[in-house]
Design an enzyme around this catalytic site. Structure first.
Site, PDB file in Angstrom:
ATOM      1  N   SER A  16       0.690  -1.185   0.295  1.00  0.00           N
ATOM      2  CA  SER A  16      -0.153  -0.177  -0.300  1.00  0.00           C
ATOM      3  C   SER A  16       0.772   1.174   0.021  1.00  0.00           C
ATOM      4  CB  SER A  16      -0.758   0.253   1.091  1.00  0.00           C
ATOM      5  OG  SER A  16      -1.889  -1.584   1.095  1.00  0.00           O
ATOM      6  N   LYS A  65      -8.484  -6.414  10.690  1.00  0.00           N
ATOM      7  CA  LYS A  65      -9.221  -6.152   9.371  1.00  0.00           C
ATOM      8  C   LYS A  65     -11.268  -6.563  10.577  1.00  0.00           C
ATOM      9  CE  LYS A  65      -7.562  -6.830   5.482  1.00  0.00           C
ATOM     10  NZ  LYS A  65      -8.140  -7.300   3.671  1.00  0.00           N
ATOM     11  N   ASP A 101     -12.760  -3.110  -0.571  1.00  0.00           N
ATOM     12  CA  ASP A 101     -12.280  -4.302  -2.293  1.00  0.00           C
ATOM     13  C   ASP A 101     -12.921  -4.967  -3.150  1.00  0.00           C
ATOM     14  OD1 ASP A 101      -9.996  -5.257  -1.310  1.00  0.00           O
ATOM     15  OD2 ASP A 101     -10.086  -7.361   0.459  1.00  0.00           O
ATOM     16  N   ARG A 152     -13.860 -25.576  -0.149  1.00  0.00           N
ATOM     17  CA  ARG A 152     -12.999 -26.839   0.703  1.00  0.00           C
ATOM     18  C   ARG A 152     -13.629 -27.441   1.714  1.00  0.00           C
ATOM     19  NH1 ARG A 152      -7.386 -26.052   2.923  1.00  0.00           N
ATOM     20  NH2 ARG A 152      -8.528 -24.755   4.158  1.00  0.00           N
ATOM     21  N   TYR A 218      -2.416 -12.209  -6.338  1.00  0.00           N
ATOM     22  CA  TYR A 218      -1.512 -11.498  -7.546  1.00  0.00           C
ATOM     23  C   TYR A 218       0.070 -11.795  -6.995  1.00  0.00           C
ATOM     24  CZ  TYR A 218      -1.217  -8.393  -3.664  1.00  0.00           C
ATOM     25  OH  TYR A 218      -1.055  -7.598  -2.135  1.00  0.00           O
TER      26      TYR A 218
HETATM   27  P1  NDP Z   1      -9.639 -16.163   3.927  1.00  0.00           P
HETATM   28  O1  NDP Z   1      -8.388 -16.827   4.903  1.00  0.00           O
HETATM   29  O2  NDP Z   1     -10.121 -15.440   4.079  1.00  0.00           O
HETATM   30  O3  NDP Z   1      -9.645 -17.302   2.656  1.00  0.00           O
HETATM   31  C1  NDP Z   1      -8.614 -18.695   2.374  1.00  0.00           C
HETATM   32  C2  NDP Z   1      -9.543 -19.258   1.259  1.00  0.00           C
HETATM   33  O4  NDP Z   1      -8.742 -20.005   1.361  1.00  0.00           O
HETATM   34  C3  NDP Z   1     -11.342 -20.110   1.887  1.00  0.00           C
HETATM   35  O5  NDP Z   1     -11.905 -20.357   1.509  1.00  0.00           O
HETATM   36  C4  NDP Z   1      -9.851 -21.485   1.903  1.00  0.00           C
HETATM   37  O6  NDP Z   1     -10.623 -22.607   2.696  1.00  0.00           O
HETATM   38  C5  NDP Z   1      -9.239 -22.140   0.648  1.00  0.00           C
HETATM   39  N1  NDP Z   1      -7.681 -21.831   1.113  1.00  0.00           N
HETATM   40  C6  NDP Z   1      -6.693 -22.017   1.455  1.00  0.00           C
HETATM   41  N2  NDP Z   1      -6.234 -23.440   0.877  1.00  0.00           N
HETATM   42  C7  NDP Z   1      -6.628 -23.923   0.903  1.00  0.00           C
HETATM   43  C8  NDP Z   1      -6.364 -25.457  -0.250  1.00  0.00           C
HETATM   44  N3  NDP Z   1      -5.071 -25.555   0.469  1.00  0.00           N
HETATM   45  N4  NDP Z   1      -7.356 -26.131  -0.739  1.00  0.00           N
HETATM   46  C9  NDP Z   1      -8.454 -25.382  -1.141  1.00  0.00           C
HETATM   47  N5  NDP Z   1      -8.224 -23.591  -0.041  1.00  0.00           N
HETATM   48  C10 NDP Z   1      -8.211 -23.082   0.369  1.00  0.00           C
HETATM   49  O7  NDP Z   1      -8.677 -15.147   2.829  1.00  0.00           O
HETATM   50  P2  NDP Z   1      -8.751 -14.186   2.145  1.00  0.00           P
HETATM   51  O8  NDP Z   1     -10.562 -14.202   1.315  1.00  0.00           O
HETATM   52  O9  NDP Z   1      -8.465 -13.357   2.726  1.00  0.00           O
HETATM   53  O10 NDP Z   1      -7.722 -13.833   0.572  1.00  0.00           O
HETATM   54  C11 NDP Z   1      -7.431 -15.306  -0.047  1.00  0.00           C
HETATM   55  C12 NDP Z   1      -7.025 -14.956  -1.046  1.00  0.00           C
HETATM   56  O11 NDP Z   1      -7.049 -13.772  -2.274  1.00  0.00           O
HETATM   57  C13 NDP Z   1      -5.180 -14.105  -0.236  1.00  0.00           C
HETATM   58  O12 NDP Z   1      -3.876 -15.330  -1.122  1.00  0.00           O
HETATM   59  C14 NDP Z   1      -4.880 -13.154  -0.146  1.00  0.00           C
HETATM   60  O13 NDP Z   1      -3.777 -12.417  -0.727  1.00  0.00           O
HETATM   61  C15 NDP Z   1      -5.552 -12.459  -1.622  1.00  0.00           C
HETATM   62  N6  NDP Z   1      -6.416 -11.571  -2.129  1.00  0.00           N
HETATM   63  C16 NDP Z   1      -6.392 -10.574  -2.787  1.00  0.00           C
HETATM   64  C17 NDP Z   1      -6.903  -9.212  -3.005  1.00  0.00           C
HETATM   65  C18 NDP Z   1      -6.093  -8.655  -4.002  1.00  0.00           C
HETATM   66  O14 NDP Z   1      -6.702  -7.050  -4.161  1.00  0.00           O
HETATM   67  N7  NDP Z   1      -5.792  -9.569  -5.167  1.00  0.00           N
HETATM   68  C19 NDP Z   1      -7.447  -8.501  -1.885  1.00  0.00           C
HETATM   69  C20 NDP Z   1      -8.121 -10.144  -0.762  1.00  0.00           C
HETATM   70  C21 NDP Z   1      -7.026 -11.314  -0.938  1.00  0.00           C
HETATM   71  P3  NDP Z   1     -11.686 -22.980   3.317  1.00  0.00           P
HETATM   72  O15 NDP Z   1     -12.264 -22.069   3.731  1.00  0.00           O
HETATM   73  O16 NDP Z   1     -11.313 -24.832   3.374  1.00  0.00           O
HETATM   74  O17 NDP Z   1      -9.924 -22.913   5.006  1.00  0.00           O
END
Ligand code: NDP
Length: 279
Positions: A16, A65, A101, A152, A218
């Site tokens: 940021s 957050k 977001d 998942r 990204y």
């Molecule tokens: P959360 O921790 O809230 O959610 C993570 C998600 O990923 C859950 O649905 C989780 O499933 C799933 N997941 C993680 N590992 C696995 C796996 N091995 N197999 C299957 N599913 C998996 O994170 P966020 O939602 O905050 O962020 C998710 C991603 O998005 C991050 O990589 C983050 O960096 C990116 N992001 C990018 C942004 C941007 O501006 N481009 C903004 C916000 C986030 P489960 O529920 O089963 O654990």
């Protein structure tokens, strides 16, 4: 001079400051944007003392957050839909919060893949975390008729669907490929692919030729999912654009100028992502 910052624990990895300091220079604003490493037990106190610390507002990254949302005296629809806040500002002495977001994702999608809108084809979302919530909310606001969510942990997807209503349908994680072939847009919101780790294991053969494939991860800029989509001639939308666009509303609130996401800014971030800092 107006001052803003990003708070997190850790905060060192945050990109940021790169974005906001670029805009401060570009628009000649007398302001600053810093990083503040704030321990979880100190977040509430830090946010109460924003004015004393000389800040007009801040961004909030992990793991603060939820705490930021809870600390705000006023939250908008976007923050309430997602249940967490990433952008705070002071209106007099009142702490206000939003989640940008949804705006960031939809703005980038609309610019990069115009015409994606559909009422007769589903949008498919992989994941059901905080980012998925923001994106589902965006598609609902845009009038999409059916959103399929694959996660998942199915119970987490069901909770999300319960919040957003009948247009959101939950499917098993194992159905993600078969049930997405007719999608107008497929979005990965899981952390799979981050830093090249893991694979979504989706074969895009047989997907609708008009399908737009988006990945909000990204780093790397071109994930395995996006590379596979490009190889099949599908339109792609990367995660960097979301990061850049989500910063726009905060900058405008704090510094009074609505900044533009330009190619020069994007190239600066691309260079940073390609550099040694890989998180
Ligand atoms: P959360 O921790 O809230 O959610 C993570 C998600 O990923 C859950 O649905 C989780 O499933 C799933 N997941 C993680 N590992 C696995 C796996 N091995 N197999 C299957 N599913 C998996 O994170 P966020 O939602 O905050 O962020 C998710 C991603 O998005 C991050 O990589 C983050 O960096 C990116 N992001 C990018 C942004 C941007 O501006 N481009 C903004 C916000 C986030 P489960 O529920 O089963 O654990």
């Amino acid at each position: 001079m107006r001052r803003a910052c990003v708070i997190g624990w850790p905060v060192e990895h945050s990109r940021s400051p790169l974005i906001h300091n670029y805009w401060l220079r570009r628009y000649g604003v007398d302001g600053s944007y810093d990083k503040e490493a704030v321990r979880p037990e100190h977040v509430a106190g830090f946010l109460k003392s924003l004015t004393v610390r000389g800040y007009v507002g801040c961004n909030v990254t992990l793991p603060h957050k939820e705490a930021a949302f809870a600390a705000a005296a006023e939250t908008d629809d976007a923050a309430r839909a997602v249940g967490v806040a990433n952008t705070l500002w002071l209106d007099g002495s009142r702490l206000c919060a939003t989640n940008t977001d949804t705006y960031g994702f939809m703005a980038h999608l609309n610019l990069t893949a115009p015409g994606w809108e559909t009422r007769d084809k589903p949008v498919c979302i992989l994941g059901a975390g905080g980012a998925a919530r923001a994106i589902v909310y965006g598609f609902l606001q845009a009038g999409v008729g059916e959103i399929r969510v694959f996660n998942r942990t199915r119970a987490r997807a069901e909770e999300l669907a319960k919040q957003f209503g009948a247009r959101v349908k939950v499917h098993d994680w194992g159905e993600r490929e078969a049930q997405s072939r007719d999608a107008a847009v497929l979005v990965n919101t899981t952390s799979i692919g981050l830093n090249g780790a893991g694979s979504l294991e989706i074969d895009l053969t047989g997907f609708n030729a008009d399908c737009v494939v988006s990945d909000i991860v990204y780093v790397p800029l071109e994930t395995e999912l996006l590379a596979g989509a490009k190889a099949r001639g599908l339109r792609t939308v990367d995660g960097l654009g979301m990061l850049l666009h989500q910063a726009v509303p905060g900058f405008e609130k704090w510094f009074g100028v609505r900044p533009e996401v330009t190619d020069a800014l994007r190239q600066m971030l691309v260079a940073d992502i390609a550099g040694p800092k890989q998180c």
